[in-house]
Design a protein around this motif. Structure first.
Motif, PDB file in Angstrom:
ATOM      1  N   GLY A   1       0.873  -1.363  -0.065  1.00  0.00           N
ATOM      2  CA  GLY A   1       0.042  -0.280   0.029  1.00  0.00           C
ATOM      3  C   GLY A   1       0.821   1.292  -0.077  1.00  0.00           C
ATOM      4  N   THR A   2       0.377   2.202   0.707  1.00  0.00           N
ATOM      5  CA  THR A   2       0.913   3.711   0.563  1.00  0.00           C
ATOM      6  C   THR A   2       1.476   4.065   2.159  1.00  0.00           C
ATOM      7  OG1 THR A   2      -1.151   4.087  -0.473  1.00  0.00           O
ATOM      8  CG2 THR A   2      -0.001   5.925   0.152  1.00  0.00           C
ATOM      9  N   GLU A   3       2.451   4.844   1.784  1.00  0.00           N
ATOM     10  CA  GLU A   3       2.971   5.419   3.001  1.00  0.00           C
ATOM     11  C   GLU A   3       2.176   6.164   3.811  1.00  0.00           C
ATOM     12  OE1 GLU A   3       3.829   6.436  -0.010  1.00  0.00           O
ATOM     13  OE2 GLU A   3       6.009   5.482  -0.488  1.00  0.00           O
ATOM     14  N   LEU A   4       2.282   6.117   5.088  1.00  0.00           N
ATOM     15  CA  LEU A   4       1.474   6.892   5.956  1.00  0.00           C
ATOM     16  C   LEU A   4       2.453   7.815   6.930  1.00  0.00           C
ATOM     17  CD1 LEU A   4      -0.598   4.054   7.754  1.00  0.00           C
ATOM     18  CD2 LEU A   4      -1.302   5.694   5.992  1.00  0.00           C
ATOM     19  N   VAL A   5       1.862   8.953   7.575  1.00  0.00           N
ATOM     20  CA  VAL A   5       2.552   9.847   8.402  1.00  0.00           C
ATOM     21  C   VAL A   5       2.231   9.301   9.639  1.00  0.00           C
ATOM     22  CG1 VAL A   5       2.806  12.074   9.297  1.00  0.00           C
ATOM     23  CG2 VAL A   5       2.463  11.764   6.767  1.00  0.00           C
ATOM     24  N   VAL A   6       3.087   8.954  10.766  1.00  0.00           N
ATOM     25  CA  VAL A   6       2.564   8.292  11.892  1.00  0.00           C
ATOM     26  C   VAL A   6       3.453   8.920  13.114  1.00  0.00           C
ATOM     27  CG1 VAL A   6       2.391   5.786  11.207  1.00  0.00           C
ATOM     28  CG2 VAL A   6       4.595   6.687  11.647  1.00  0.00           C
ATOM     29  N   VAL A   7       2.770   9.275  14.164  1.00  0.00           N
ATOM     30  CA  VAL A   7       3.373   9.666  15.394  1.00  0.00           C
ATOM     31  C   VAL A   7       4.315   8.256  16.108  1.00  0.00           C
ATOM     32  CG1 VAL A   7       2.920  10.549  17.674  1.00  0.00           C
ATOM     33  CG2 VAL A   7       1.511  11.037  15.697  1.00  0.00           C
ATOM     34  N   ASP A   8       5.227   8.811  16.473  1.00  0.00           N
ATOM     35  CA  ASP A   8       5.974   7.718  17.265  1.00  0.00           C
ATOM     36  C   ASP A   8       6.107   7.792  18.759  1.00  0.00           C
ATOM     37  OD1 ASP A   8       8.379   5.605  17.596  1.00  0.00           O
ATOM     38  OD2 ASP A   8       9.459   7.580  18.314  1.00  0.00           O
ATOM     39  N   THR A   9       5.883   6.815  19.399  1.00  0.00           N
ATOM     40  CA  THR A   9       5.629   6.712  20.863  1.00  0.00           C
ATOM     41  C   THR A   9       6.999   6.147  21.702  1.00  0.00           C
ATOM     42  OG1 THR A   9       4.342   5.024  21.217  1.00  0.00           O
ATOM     43  CG2 THR A   9       3.306   7.125  20.641  1.00  0.00           C
ATOM     44  N   VAL A  10       7.700   5.062  20.662  1.00  0.00           N
ATOM     45  CA  VAL A  10       8.747   4.298  21.450  1.00  0.00           C
ATOM     46  C   VAL A  10       9.950   4.462  20.973  1.00  0.00           C
ATOM     47  CG1 VAL A  10       6.922   2.439  21.771  1.00  0.00           C
ATOM     48  CG2 VAL A  10       8.063   2.648  19.699  1.00  0.00           C
ATOM     49  N   GLY A  11      10.290   5.651  20.582  1.00  0.00           N
ATOM     50  CA  GLY A  11      11.875   5.844  20.347  1.00  0.00           C
ATOM     51  C   GLY A  11      12.145   5.249  19.123  1.00  0.00           C
ATOM     52  N   SER A  12      11.223   5.035  18.030  1.00  0.00           N
ATOM     53  CA  SER A  12      11.821   4.093  16.819  1.00  0.00           C
ATOM     54  C   SER A  12      12.575   5.089  15.897  1.00  0.00           C
ATOM     55  CB  SER A  12      10.589   3.672  16.244  1.00  0.00           C
ATOM     56  OG  SER A  12       9.764   4.757  15.625  1.00  0.00           O
ATOM     57  N   ARG A  13      13.390   4.682  15.021  1.00  0.00           N
ATOM     58  CA  ARG A  13      14.240   5.584  13.970  1.00  0.00           C
ATOM     59  C   ARG A  13      13.939   4.939  12.735  1.00  0.00           C
ATOM     60  NH1 ARG A  13      19.906   5.166  17.295  1.00  0.00           N
ATOM     61  NH2 ARG A  13      19.195   5.695  19.222  1.00  0.00           N
ATOM     62  N   GLU A  14      14.403   5.653  11.620  1.00  0.00           N
ATOM     63  CA  GLU A  14      14.392   5.351  10.301  1.00  0.00           C
ATOM     64  C   GLU A  14      14.992   3.936  10.239  1.00  0.00           C
ATOM     65  OE1 GLU A  14      15.241   8.190  11.381  1.00  0.00           O
ATOM     66  OE2 GLU A  14      14.356   9.862  10.129  1.00  0.00           O
ATOM     67  N   GLY A  15      14.341   3.023   9.590  1.00  0.00           N
ATOM     68  CA  GLY A  15      14.900   1.750   9.154  1.00  0.00           C
ATOM     69  C   GLY A  15      14.190   0.864  10.121  1.00  0.00           C
ATOM     70  N   ASP A  16      13.720   1.116  11.295  1.00  0.00           N
ATOM     71  CA  ASP A  16      13.180   0.029  12.369  1.00  0.00           C
ATOM     72  C   ASP A  16      12.040  -0.579  11.810  1.00  0.00           C
ATOM     73  OD1 ASP A  16      15.025   0.484  13.906  1.00  0.00           O
ATOM     74  OD2 ASP A  16      13.762   1.810  15.327  1.00  0.00           O
ATOM     75  N   LEU A  17      11.710  -1.809  12.211  1.00  0.00           N
ATOM     76  CA  LEU A  17      10.391  -2.664  11.933  1.00  0.00           C
ATOM     77  C   LEU A  17       9.464  -2.316  13.263  1.00  0.00           C
ATOM     78  CD1 LEU A  17       8.883  -4.593  10.176  1.00  0.00           C
ATOM     79  CD2 LEU A  17       9.914  -6.472  11.662  1.00  0.00           C
ATOM     80  N   VAL A  18       8.421  -1.825  12.876  1.00  0.00           N
ATOM     81  CA  VAL A  18       7.533  -1.686  14.336  1.00  0.00           C
ATOM     82  C   VAL A  18       6.258  -2.172  13.827  1.00  0.00           C
ATOM     83  CG1 VAL A  18       8.783   0.544  14.289  1.00  0.00           C
ATOM     84  CG2 VAL A  18       6.810   0.667  12.953  1.00  0.00           C
ATOM     85  N   TYR A  19       5.415  -1.992  15.170  1.00  0.00           N
ATOM     86  CA  TYR A  19       3.956  -2.341  14.615  1.00  0.00           C
ATOM     87  C   TYR A  19       3.211  -1.132  15.264  1.00  0.00           C
ATOM     88  CZ  TYR A  19       4.044  -4.270  19.815  1.00  0.00           C
ATOM     89  OH  TYR A  19       4.439  -4.391  20.791  1.00  0.00           O
ATOM     90  N   TRP A  20       2.029  -1.000  14.592  1.00  0.00           N
ATOM     91  CA  TRP A  20       1.524   0.465  14.750  1.00  0.00           C
ATOM     92  C   TRP A  20      -0.149   0.216  14.738  1.00  0.00           C
ATOM     93  CZ3 TRP A  20      -1.525   2.127  10.552  1.00  0.00           C
ATOM     94  CH2 TRP A  20      -1.217   1.215   9.509  1.00  0.00           C
ATOM     95  N   VAL A  21      -0.894   1.146  15.491  1.00  0.00           N
ATOM     96  CA  VAL A  21      -2.297   1.131  15.536  1.00  0.00           C
ATOM     97  C   VAL A  21      -2.819   1.998  14.585  1.00  0.00           C
ATOM     98  CG1 VAL A  21      -2.511   0.049  17.806  1.00  0.00           C
ATOM     99  CG2 VAL A  21      -2.231   2.467  17.574  1.00  0.00           C
ATOM    100  N   GLY A  22      -4.250   1.810  14.021  1.00  0.00           N
ATOM    101  CA  GLY A  22      -4.626   2.832  13.506  1.00  0.00           C
ATOM    102  C   GLY A  22      -5.876   3.160  13.983  1.00  0.00           C
ATOM    103  N   GLY A  23      -6.657   4.176  13.541  1.00  0.00           N
ATOM    104  CA  GLY A  23      -7.962   4.549  13.810  1.00  0.00           C
ATOM    105  C   GLY A  23      -8.049   5.228  15.402  1.00  0.00           C
TER     106      GLY A  23
END
Lengths: 93, 93, 93, 93, 93
Positions: free
Chosen positions: C38-60
């Protein structure tokens, strides 16, 4: 809301206790011509629908509004049986 | 709700503290014929499901309703194990 | 939740004041094999992630739950860094 | 919000009591050129729209905000009639 | 949040009174390369954006959070103007 056709029933013993006593159906989203769309959903029934019925249903947080006395973990709930659809315009401008 | 098949487990140390103690699975959405659909999700388990189980799950804000004592940042939560699906009609009108 | 890969940063001066002080990333949704979806999203970070990291995120609406003291206008928030994924079954029944 | 074209009416006797007295339409999502998109929805009307009208509508929990005195199980509600659309740029950078 | 490009303006006289005084734009979702995606939306502006601007916006219930003093029936709201995007990794692992 979207249209749907009830196609089956779900039997589940291990489930969130807030779902106890509620009927869970398998439902196919359909369009106004009863053409099947997308993927089957598991829905909570609130209006006494049965397998084969044409219904309309709500998704999202609104799916919990028919249950004012408790917070049901449902994201798809049947809220009406369709008696008739009158298509007045086909929308092609 | 939608159907899903639990396919794996997620290990994460840095996470939102409200997710501590909860089991996170990788789950594949499936249809009523167990055909895989779309993309894997990371889901929170609430009913003791295991890898391989057929489950149904809620998305959206309703995914937080099983956790009445705290606001979990989850948008996909397993709320039941499926024992049996009875497909009464194939819905072709 | 869904998996994602952090790919960039967003710089914005004019924004809703409730977003002040929060890091905004560009993130690509990925599947369990790190394939981009799909498409890039703009996300807020809460866990100190950095460019390149694999993360999981919530929507809604759940994307706002990590911020218990204020109502953040975010619909996509990173809530964990993935250390490891164990895929136990490929789900083909 | 999204644009839509009202195309028909829904008649339903068995429904959630919170929907009593509200007009339910069949609506086709459209783009800014009035091209039809996706699938018909069943929507609640709040602005006196009629079959054939170009409208904009909200989906999700926001669809219940026009009804401040009760929790309507609606996930799609018409909130405005479009008088005119001014397309200033076609967006191709 | 997602990226978008403001492309036009909506004029509407009959609308939900809670939308009075707010600017409604037509916006095209775009990706990080400014490529247009999907379908135009009708969005509420909160940061003084204008036709042609690159913005990021929230969908869903979060679209109402910038309006703390009233419940706006909006499901898509512009919450920031993008000054610059730094794409650090293209994410191909």
């Amino acid at each position: 809301m979207k249209l749907g056709r009830v196609t089956g029933k779900v039997w589940a013993t291990a489930k969130d206790p807030k779902l106890n006593g509620l009927t869970l159906y398998v439902m196919q989203p359909v369009d106004e011509n009863d053409k099947f769309l997308g993927t089957e959903l598991v829905v909570v029934d609130t209006v006494g629908s049965r397998e084969g019925d044409l219904v309309y249903w709500v998704g999202g947080a609104e799916a919990t509004f028919p249950f004012s006395d408790r917070q049901i973990p449902s994201d798809a709930t049947i809220v009406g049986l369709v008696d008739r659809l009158d298509i007045v315009t086909d929308g092609t401008a």
